[in-house]
Design an enzyme around this catalytic site. Structure first.
Site, mmCIF file in Angstrom:
data_model
loop_
_atom_site.group_PDB
_atom_site.id
_atom_site.type_symbol
_atom_site.label_atom_id
_atom_site.label_comp_id
_atom_site.label_asym_id
_atom_site.label_seq_id
_atom_site.Cartn_x
_atom_site.Cartn_y
_atom_site.Cartn_z
ATOM 1 N N ASN A 14 0.915 -1.139 0.050
ATOM 2 C CA ASN A 14 -0.036 -0.013 -0.011
ATOM 3 C C ASN A 14 0.827 1.291 -0.199
ATOM 4 O O ASN A 14 1.531 1.358 1.083
ATOM 5 C CB ASN A 14 -1.041 -0.057 1.101
ATOM 6 N N LYS A 17 0.375 3.903 2.880
ATOM 7 C CA LYS A 17 0.873 3.351 4.398
ATOM 8 C C LYS A 17 2.077 3.583 4.164
ATOM 9 O O LYS A 17 2.862 4.222 5.260
ATOM 10 C CB LYS A 17 0.519 1.774 4.467
ATOM 11 N N ASP A 73 -1.341 -4.355 10.357
ATOM 12 C CA ASP A 73 -2.602 -4.750 10.031
ATOM 13 C C ASP A 73 -3.444 -3.844 10.759
ATOM 14 O O ASP A 73 -3.332 -3.633 11.952
ATOM 15 C CB ASP A 73 -3.096 -6.287 10.300
ATOM 16 N N GLY A 154 -8.368 4.872 2.439
ATOM 17 C CA GLY A 154 -9.586 4.165 3.202
ATOM 18 C C GLY A 154 -10.743 4.558 3.890
ATOM 19 O O GLY A 154 -11.399 5.252 2.993
ATOM 20 N N TYR A 155 -11.025 4.546 4.954
ATOM 21 C CA TYR A 155 -12.350 5.010 5.661
ATOM 22 C C TYR A 155 -11.726 6.308 6.176
ATOM 23 O O TYR A 155 -12.688 6.912 6.828
ATOM 24 C CB TYR A 155 -12.477 4.008 6.884
#
Length: 196
Positions: A14, A17, A73, A154-155
């Protein structure tokens, strides 16, 4: 004499990240990507916990490529969904879904729900030599009723951390990293790497 900068692999595909972690570590640790070590494996994430998935990824790189490494994670745990989507956050709307698909499903499931409490949790697994370490970070907040902001990933557009009126996607990367789940976990990792 200056201590040489520690070098370590971050087992992620990613790019967001990777960029975020490099920004948090501010050059104090040289973070190599999987591409930097010519690892193009599709590393499985088959555990039913965040810790388990982080360890699978870190062990994979250590065993197959020999590098000290860390993997993370992250899960979004929503109270009204009994802690879901949790470990399935990245594939909440299906195996090949986009972040927008995940957000759409989340907002659909929370439609009309008064309890919008949630938290983001990150677990980082570090393997140095033959030792394994875990570092955790979490941030509590609420789920917005619609997309807010365009930054982050993402969120982030629907997660509003506590004591803020802004979603993660409305914050600057620096402001987000100061309070985010990943920022908190990476700070523990950095402290360990720089003091061990």
């Amino acid at each position: 004499m200056n201590k040489s900068i520690p070098e370590i692999v971050f087992a992620t595909n990613n790019p967001h990240k990777l960029e975020e972690v490099r920004a948090i570590l501010k050059g104090r640790v040289k973070v190599l990507s999987l591409g930097d070590i010519d690892c193009h494996d599709d590393i499985p994430e088959t555990a039913d916990t965040l810790e388990g998935n982080a360890l699978i990824k870190a062990r994979w790189v250590k065993e197959k490529y020999g590098y000290d490494c860390f993997a993370d994670d992250t899960g979004l745990l929503v109270d009204a969904l009994d802690g879901g989507p949790g470990v399935y956050s990245a594939r909440f709307a299906g195996d090949h879904c986009s972040p927008d698909d995940n957000i759409a499903l989340l907002l659909e499931k929370l439609q009309g729900e008064k309890n919008r409490q949630a938290k983001f949790c990150t677990v980082i697994a570090l393997i140095q030599g033959d030792k394994e370490y875990l570092f955790e970070g979490e941030v509590k907040g609420t789920i917005a009723e619609k997309h807010c902001g365009t930054a982050g990933f993402g969120y982030d557009p629907v997660f509003i951390p506590e004591n803020s009126n802004l979603s993660f996607a409305e914050m600057s990367p620096e402001s987000k990293n100061e309070i985010s789940h990943r920022g908190r976990a990476v700070a523990k990792l950095a402290s360990f790497l720089l003091n061990s």
